[in-house]
Design an enzyme around this catalytic site. Sequence first.
Site, PDB file in Angstrom:
ATOM      1  N   HIS A  49      16.205  29.304  83.442  1.00  0.00           N
ATOM      2  CA  HIS A  49      15.542  28.620  84.880  1.00  0.00           C
ATOM      3  C   HIS A  49      15.036  28.451  86.340  1.00  0.00           C
ATOM      4  CE1 HIS A  49      13.225  27.477  80.633  1.00  0.00           C
ATOM      5  NE2 HIS A  49      11.855  27.511  81.224  1.00  0.00           N
ATOM      6  N   HIS A  53       6.286  33.565  83.615  1.00  0.00           N
ATOM      7  CA  HIS A  53       7.341  32.636  83.907  1.00  0.00           C
ATOM      8  C   HIS A  53       8.238  32.623  82.405  1.00  0.00           C
ATOM      9  CE1 HIS A  53       9.458  29.208  83.873  1.00  0.00           C
ATOM     10  NE2 HIS A  53       9.379  28.887  82.288  1.00  0.00           N
ATOM     11  N   HIS A  76      14.926  32.607  86.762  1.00  0.00           N
ATOM     12  CA  HIS A  76      13.561  32.382  87.456  1.00  0.00           C
ATOM     13  C   HIS A  76      13.470  31.942  88.982  1.00  0.00           C
ATOM     14  CE1 HIS A  76       9.537  30.615  86.954  1.00  0.00           C
ATOM     15  NE2 HIS A  76       9.050  31.549  86.143  1.00  0.00           N
ATOM     16  N   ASP A  94       9.295  32.442  76.815  1.00  0.00           N
ATOM     17  CA  ASP A  94      10.625  30.842  78.023  1.00  0.00           C
ATOM     18  C   ASP A  94      11.156  30.214  76.190  1.00  0.00           C
ATOM     19  OD1 ASP A  94      10.083  28.878  79.711  1.00  0.00           O
ATOM     20  OD2 ASP A  94       8.415  27.823  79.171  1.00  0.00           O
TER      21      ASP A  94
END
Length: 210
Positions: A96, A113, A99, A13
């Site tokens: 993101h 994540h 994702h 992340d």
Amino acid sequence: QAPARLLVAGMGDALATWFEAKTCVDGHIQNMRGGASTRSAEKLAELCYNILVEDGPDAKRAVERNVVNPALERLVEANTLLSGLGFESAGLAAAHAVHNGLTATPLTHPYYHGEKVAYGLLTQLILEGKPRSVIDPVLTFSSAVGLPITLAEIGLTELPNDMLSQVAQRATAEGETIHNEPFEVQPDMVADAILAADSMGRAWQDQHKE
């Protein structure tokens, strides 16, 4: 006391923080709080990346041995404080959003994540046309700490066209942060970049087999 995989997922992340922040700063995009990005946020995001590359592998080894060392202390700062300040005060971009697209298939649900964000970052770098001088250090770091660089490593040993289309459509939905990129992003571009990232990751692994 937590499993090393959780720390590594946090690294995934945080790994995207600088690249997404830089995209938003360069494009004069509003940050996550609706204000202007700050120069300090960009520098904190860059520091986050530098600490990850420098201390990530040693920090992972420390957790695997259930010990605390200076590298782990710095890494926790990068994963939490610097990554948080970087994305909130600068912004998010394609990593993101990819994702979020990957969550459209249940096959990726067992993966954290940060693991999917790490793959999303490779996709973003390809979308943005970054040179290998930028991409290769990301591949090197990801491989060193165990972050995914192929689709198989996030559960997608096969990715049929209809599933790939769902992922790409979800990643480019209205309001997604992929639209902070400095060019119009269409689903077919995302689909191509996802597959290109997988090919690049597999080639990297073949090249670096012991």
